[in-house]
Scaffold this motif. Structure first.
Motif, short mmCIF file in Angstrom:
data_model
loop_
_atom_site.label_atom_id
_atom_site.label_comp_id
_atom_site.label_asym_id
_atom_site.label_seq_id
_atom_site.Cartn_x
_atom_site.Cartn_y
_atom_site.Cartn_z
N GLY A 12 -4.16 3.03 -28.41
CA GLY A 12 -4.16 1.85 -29.27
C GLY A 12 -3.28 2.00 -30.49
O GLY A 12 -2.51 2.94 -30.64
N ASN A 13 -3.40 1.02 -31.39
CA ASN A 13 -2.61 0.98 -32.61
C ASN A 13 -3.48 1.38 -33.79
O ASN A 13 -4.53 0.79 -34.02
CB ASN A 13 -2.08 -0.44 -32.80
CG ASN A 13 -1.30 -0.92 -31.58
OD1 ASN A 13 -0.18 -0.51 -31.35
ND2 ASN A 13 -1.92 -1.79 -30.78
N ALA A 14 -3.05 2.40 -34.51
CA ALA A 14 -3.88 2.98 -35.56
C ALA A 14 -3.50 2.51 -36.95
O ALA A 14 -2.33 2.25 -37.24
CB ALA A 14 -3.79 4.50 -35.50
N ILE A 15 -4.52 2.39 -37.80
CA ILE A 15 -4.34 2.13 -39.23
C ILE A 15 -5.11 3.22 -39.94
O ILE A 15 -6.30 3.39 -39.73
CB ILE A 15 -4.89 0.75 -39.64
CG1 ILE A 15 -4.23 -0.37 -38.83
CG2 ILE A 15 -4.68 0.53 -41.14
CD1 ILE A 15 -4.85 -1.73 -39.07
N ASP A 38 -12.70 6.36 -35.73
CA ASP A 38 -12.94 7.77 -35.40
C ASP A 38 -13.11 8.63 -36.65
O ASP A 38 -13.16 9.85 -36.57
CB ASP A 38 -11.83 8.33 -34.52
CG ASP A 38 -10.47 8.32 -35.21
OD1 ASP A 38 -10.41 8.14 -36.44
OD2 ASP A 38 -9.45 8.47 -34.51
N GLY A 39 -13.20 7.97 -37.81
CA GLY A 39 -13.37 8.69 -39.06
C GLY A 39 -12.07 8.97 -39.77
O GLY A 39 -12.02 9.12 -40.99
N GLU A 40 -10.97 9.03 -39.02
CA GLU A 40 -9.65 9.28 -39.60
C GLU A 40 -8.79 8.03 -39.60
O GLU A 40 -7.84 7.92 -40.37
CB GLU A 40 -8.94 10.39 -38.82
CG GLU A 40 -9.66 11.72 -38.83
CD GLU A 40 -8.96 12.74 -37.94
OE1 GLU A 40 -7.95 12.36 -37.29
OE2 GLU A 40 -9.41 13.89 -37.91
N SER A 41 -9.11 7.10 -38.69
CA SER A 41 -8.30 5.89 -38.57
C SER A 41 -9.10 4.80 -37.88
O SER A 41 -10.16 5.05 -37.31
CB SER A 41 -7.03 6.18 -37.76
OG SER A 41 -7.37 6.57 -36.44
N PHE A 42 -8.56 3.59 -37.96
CA PHE A 42 -9.11 2.46 -37.22
C PHE A 42 -8.08 2.07 -36.17
O PHE A 42 -6.89 1.93 -36.48
CB PHE A 42 -9.39 1.27 -38.15
CG PHE A 42 -10.47 1.55 -39.15
CD1 PHE A 42 -11.80 1.38 -38.81
CD2 PHE A 42 -10.16 2.01 -40.42
CE1 PHE A 42 -12.80 1.65 -39.72
CE2 PHE A 42 -11.15 2.28 -41.34
CZ PHE A 42 -12.49 2.10 -41.00
N ARG A 43 -8.53 1.88 -34.94
CA ARG A 43 -7.60 1.59 -33.85
C ARG A 43 -7.99 0.32 -33.13
O ARG A 43 -9.17 0.03 -32.95
CB ARG A 43 -7.55 2.76 -32.85
CG ARG A 43 -7.00 4.03 -33.44
CD ARG A 43 -7.05 5.20 -32.46
NE ARG A 43 -6.54 6.40 -33.08
CZ ARG A 43 -5.26 6.76 -33.08
NH1 ARG A 43 -4.36 6.02 -32.45
NH2 ARG A 43 -4.87 7.86 -33.68
N ILE A 44 -6.97 -0.43 -32.74
CA ILE A 44 -7.16 -1.62 -31.92
C ILE A 44 -6.25 -1.51 -30.70
O ILE A 44 -5.20 -0.86 -30.76
CB ILE A 44 -6.85 -2.92 -32.71
CG1 ILE A 44 -5.42 -2.90 -33.24
CG2 ILE A 44 -7.84 -3.11 -33.83
CD1 ILE A 44 -5.01 -4.18 -33.96
N LEU A 88 -2.01 2.17 -47.04
CA LEU A 88 -2.25 2.31 -45.60
C LEU A 88 -0.97 2.62 -44.87
O LEU A 88 0.12 2.31 -45.33
CB LEU A 88 -2.87 1.02 -45.04
CG LEU A 88 -4.16 0.53 -45.69
CD1 LEU A 88 -4.54 -0.83 -45.10
CD2 LEU A 88 -5.28 1.54 -45.49
N ARG A 89 -1.13 3.21 -43.70
CA ARG A 89 0.02 3.44 -42.82
C ARG A 89 -0.46 3.33 -41.38
O ARG A 89 -1.64 3.50 -41.09
CB ARG A 89 0.64 4.82 -43.08
CG ARG A 89 -0.27 5.99 -42.81
CD ARG A 89 0.35 7.29 -43.30
NE ARG A 89 -0.54 8.42 -43.16
CZ ARG A 89 -0.62 9.20 -42.10
NH1 ARG A 89 0.17 8.95 -41.05
NH2 ARG A 89 -1.45 10.21 -42.04
N SER A 90 0.47 3.10 -40.47
CA SER A 90 0.13 2.97 -39.06
C SER A 90 0.64 4.17 -38.29
O SER A 90 1.32 5.02 -38.84
CB SER A 90 0.73 1.68 -38.49
OG SER A 90 2.12 1.73 -38.63
#
Length: 202
Positions: A127-130, A170-176, A200-202
């Motif tokens: 997925g795509n992480a933030i 996952d505690g380190e990032s948000f993913r979609i 923020l960064r992706s």
């Protein structure tokens, strides 16, 4: 977590007892249906015996009755087997990880920490992480306000359903999964800002 070990033992005992009761109920229902069929088969055999027909015809009648009820009993056993399989599938063996997942879903920070500690470096990377610019987590922001948790994986990834997609934490990032789901992307950005601030960064 000594108290948690005790709670786990109690929860596992309750889980196992519930599953055993479900299996007993299925078997009891199967036995009851078989008993009804046996009684019906005996009645039909008795009627066949009283039928004014020669020996060969009666023998054919008995065979037809036996064949019919064997098929019905086989179907009852097949349905019971499918129900047992479904019960075992829906209520698998209760493990320490299962217990931690339940606790984490209810907002238990220690349980979530233990899940993520077990799966360090193994978090889902699709997925795509933030994520935050400095990779620093804001304390206590493992659960969103006014947004129920849909599930917690064995690796400690929290899942929130949003529209047709889901946000994974996952505690380190948000993913979609899909960037084209605008609603999901907006929610992911909002909760990422709450966790990491505006850097923020992706």
């Amino acid at each position: 977590m000594p108290e948690a070990k005790t709670d786990f033992a109690q929860a596992r005992e309750k889980h196992d007892a519930k599953r055993k009761e479900a299996i007993r109920s299925i078997r009891s229902d199967q036995d009851a249906k078989i008993s009804v069929l046996v009684a019906e088969m005996r009645r039909e055999r008795l009627q066949a015996r009283r039928t004014p027909a020669n020996r060969i015809l009666k023998k054919s009648l008995y065979a037809a009755i036996n064949l019919k009820y064997r098929a019905k009993m086989a179907e009852v056993r097949r349905e019971a087997r499918l129900q047992r399989q479904s019960t075992y599938r829906e209520s698998p063996r209760y493990t320490w990880v299962s217990f931690l997942q339940e606790r984490a879903k209810d907002g238990d920070q220690e349980a979530l920490k233990k899940l993520r500690g077990r799966a360090f470096g193994l978090a889902w990377k699709g997925g795509n992480a933030i994520r935050g610019e400095d990779d620093t987590l804001a304390a206590g922001q493992h659960r969103l306000e006014n947004r129920p948790i849909d599930g917690v994986t064995k690796k400690g990834t929290i899942i929130y359903s949003v529209g047709k997609d889901a946000v994974r934490d996952d505690g380190e990032s948000f993913r979609i999964n899909r960037k084209d789901e605008l609603e999901t992307a907006i929610v992911a950005l909002q909760i990422a800002q709450k966790r990491f601030g505006n850097s923020l960064r992706s």
